[in-house]
Enzyme design. Structure first.
Site, PDB file in Angstrom:
ATOM      1  N   HIS A 195       0.898  -1.162   0.000  1.00 52.12           N
ATOM      2  CA  HIS A 195       0.000   0.000   0.000  1.00 52.12           C
ATOM      3  C   HIS A 195       0.936   1.212   0.000  1.00 52.12           C
ATOM      4  CE1 HIS A 195      -3.535   2.366   1.726  1.00 52.12           C
ATOM      5  NE2 HIS A 195      -2.517   3.180   1.906  1.00 52.12           N
ATOM      6  N   ASP A 321     -10.502  -3.857  -4.538  1.00 54.84           N
ATOM      7  CA  ASP A 321     -10.372  -3.163  -3.252  1.00 54.84           C
ATOM      8  C   ASP A 321     -11.750  -2.976  -2.607  1.00 54.84           C
ATOM      9  OD1 ASP A 321      -9.257  -2.077  -1.013  1.00 54.84           O
ATOM     10  OD2 ASP A 321      -8.547  -0.237  -1.953  1.00 54.84           O
TER      11      ASP A 321
HETATM   12  O1  DOR Z   1     -10.070   2.935   0.854  1.00 56.63           O
HETATM   13  C1  DOR Z   1      -9.508   2.047   1.473  1.00 56.63           C
HETATM   14  N1  DOR Z   1     -10.202   1.242   2.316  1.00 56.63           N
HETATM   15  N2  DOR Z   1      -8.195   1.871   1.331  1.00 56.63           N
HETATM   16  C2  DOR Z   1      -7.504   1.030   2.102  1.00 56.63           C
HETATM   17  O2  DOR Z   1      -6.326   0.936   1.916  1.00 56.63           O
HETATM   18  C3  DOR Z   1      -8.180   0.270   3.175  1.00 56.63           C
HETATM   19  C4  DOR Z   1      -9.600   0.088   2.876  1.00 56.63           C
HETATM   20  C5  DOR Z   1     -10.418  -0.418   4.034  1.00 56.63           C
HETATM   21  O3  DOR Z   1     -10.004  -1.370   4.702  1.00 56.63           O
HETATM   22  O4  DOR Z   1     -11.511   0.115   4.270  1.00 56.63           O
HETATM   23 ZN    ZN Z   2      -7.476  -2.300   0.329  1.00 53.21          ZN
END
Ligand code: DOR
Ligand code: ZN
Length: 447
Positions: A195, A321
């Site tokens: 990340h 994601d």
């Molecule tokens: O937008 C995000 N949500 N980016 C991340 O790196 C973590 C993720 C989350 O776990 O909600």
């Molecule tokens: Zn993520």
């Protein structure tokens, strides 16, 4: 949700598309006992499966006008179990995956507790196998508790079933620790998924740094916070000869760095999300918390560069994601909102829109969701070929629908794509010969 599965499937006249097999043709497909036994033009002619439609029977599907793709593989999803089951759990998350055409989902370790131990990895695997035919592949943490201090026991994580390591949600910021992490991961042949965010440059940041953040008076997250980490990591990856993978790549600069590293033969790979391919920071206007995501939505020129990089293979994979959050984390002032949006059920239809616009070749899209992510994760890629495990998704490419979050099966509904019209609907997802998802008419036929 469980669907009874027949022993034999016969699909007739379906357009099968699998770039890994150089396949794009109208074929018949026969599945027997979880394996594709016949695939080809008129391959089902004269085939007689067992009669009846029960578990020992045959299901006949008229595939004319439909597309058959290999089961999709998501390298990056947050399934929230253990610890935040109100947002999602293994059952709902894997069902959402199946509804989106995914047969394989890699689960990020930023759960509560963090998946930094073989015990949690094993527990997750056991539960997922009980709950769904969709395969869940745990990703273990790089550092204990994702605190960025002490490396996890990667050998034990791998032994327990972890397919990669990542501190996703947090960046491994220390160069010294990152060097050791890469060396350690290489020893156990695990890809390391970074990340990429220099937290010192993003302290208090709420969205991409640019004209919109200025207009909204929100603290900006500059592109360079990503680019600096990717540049440093590529230097370390070359030095350690480790397998390095960039999670949710979002800037034109990072795409350029990866392109250059690949041209020199480094074992680097990258993924991009549907939202970074489709939205810009303009979408945040109105302080829309549904558009708050990490990394943030960027600018038109980034979107263009990301599409180009995906099309030319610089970016290997699309990853969702999928990051479920409930109203308690989203129906709040922008500054307090959690970053993330769901993606599993809408990824394919949204990106088919890019294909229809001519911005991405269909073959590359399919590859980026099947063979390419499977390769990064070291998984057997779903493929449409005789003797292959029956992992596929049947799609009606012409079906038009409007994204309505209340009709999605994910426990959380946080998507900025509510109300967006899409074309293409998953009708059936089969994983290892078992039905993981079927739309209502198909489901009625199966029973
Ligand atoms: O937008 C995000 N949500 N980016 C991340 O790196 C973590 C993720 C989350 O776990 O909600
Ligand atoms: Zn993520």
């Amino acid at each position: 949700m469980k669907f009874p599965s027949p022993r034999v499937f016969v699909l007739r006249g379906v357009q099968a598309i699998d770039p890994s097999q150089e396949l794009d043709a109208e074929v018949d497909v026969v599945v027997e006992n979880g394996v594709i036994t016949r695939l080809g033009r008129d391959a089902a002619a004269g085939f007689q499966g067992p009669s009846g439609s029960g578990p020992d029977g045959t299901i006949e599907i008229d595939g004319h006008g439909k597309w058959l793709l290999p089961g999709l593989v998501d390298l990056h999803a947050h399934l929230r179990e253990p610890g935040q089951e109100g947002k999602e759990n293994l059952e709902s998350g894997l069902f959402a995956a199946a509804a989106g055409g995914f047969t394989d989902v890699c689960a990020m370790p930023n759960t509560r507790p963090v998946n930094d131990s073989p015990l949690i990895t094993e527990l997750l695997l056991r539960r997922a196998r009980e709950l769904s035919p969709v395969r869940m592949h745990p990703i273990g943490a790089i550092t204990v508790g994702q605190k960025g201090e002490e490396l996890t026991e990667m050998a034990a994580l791998k032994e327990a079933g972890a397919i990669a390591v990542s501190d996703d949600g947090r960046c491994v910021t220390s160069s010294a620790l990152m060097r050791r992490a890469l060396e350690y991961a290489r020893t156990f042949d695990l890809p390391l998924i970074q990340h990429a965010e220099d937290h010192a440059l993003t302290a208090g940041a709420e969205m991409h740094e640019g004209a919109v953040s200025t207009r909204l008076g929100l603290r900006g997250w500059p592109r360079v916070a990503e680019d600096i980490i990717v540049a440093r990591d590529l230097i370390l990856a070359e030095y350690t000869q480790a397998r390095y993978h960039v999670a949710h790549l979002s800037t034109l600069g990072a795409a350029r760095l990866v392109r250059e590293a690949k041209s020199r033969g480094l074992a680097v790979t990258a993924e991009v999300t549907p939202h970074h391919l489709l939205l810009t920071h303009e979408a945040v206007m109105g302080y829309r918390t549904a558009c708050k995501v990490n990394p943030p939505l960027r600018e038109e020129e980034d979107v263009e560069a990301l599409r180009q990089a995906l099309a030319d293979g610089t970016i290997d994979c699309v990853a969702t994601d999928h990051a479920p959050h409930g109203p308690a984390d989203k129906d709040v002032p922008f500054a307090d909102a959690a970053p993330g949006m769901i993606g599993l059920e809408i990824c394919l239809p949204l990106l088919l829109g890019l294909v229809k616009k001519g911005a991405l070749p269909l073959g590359r899209l399919v590859d980026s969701l099947t063979r390419a992510p499977a390769k990064v994760a070291g998984l057997t890629a779903p493929r449409l070929a005789e003797s292959a495990r029956a992992d596929f998704v049947l799609l009606d490419p012409a079906y038009r629908w409007t994204i309505d979050p209340s009709r999605l099966v994910s426990r959380s509904k946080n998507t900025p794509f509510a109300g967006v019209a899409v074309e293409g609907r998953v009708e059936l997802t089969v994983s290892a010969g078992r039905i993981a998802f079927a739309v209502a008419p198909a489901a009625a036929e199966i029973r």
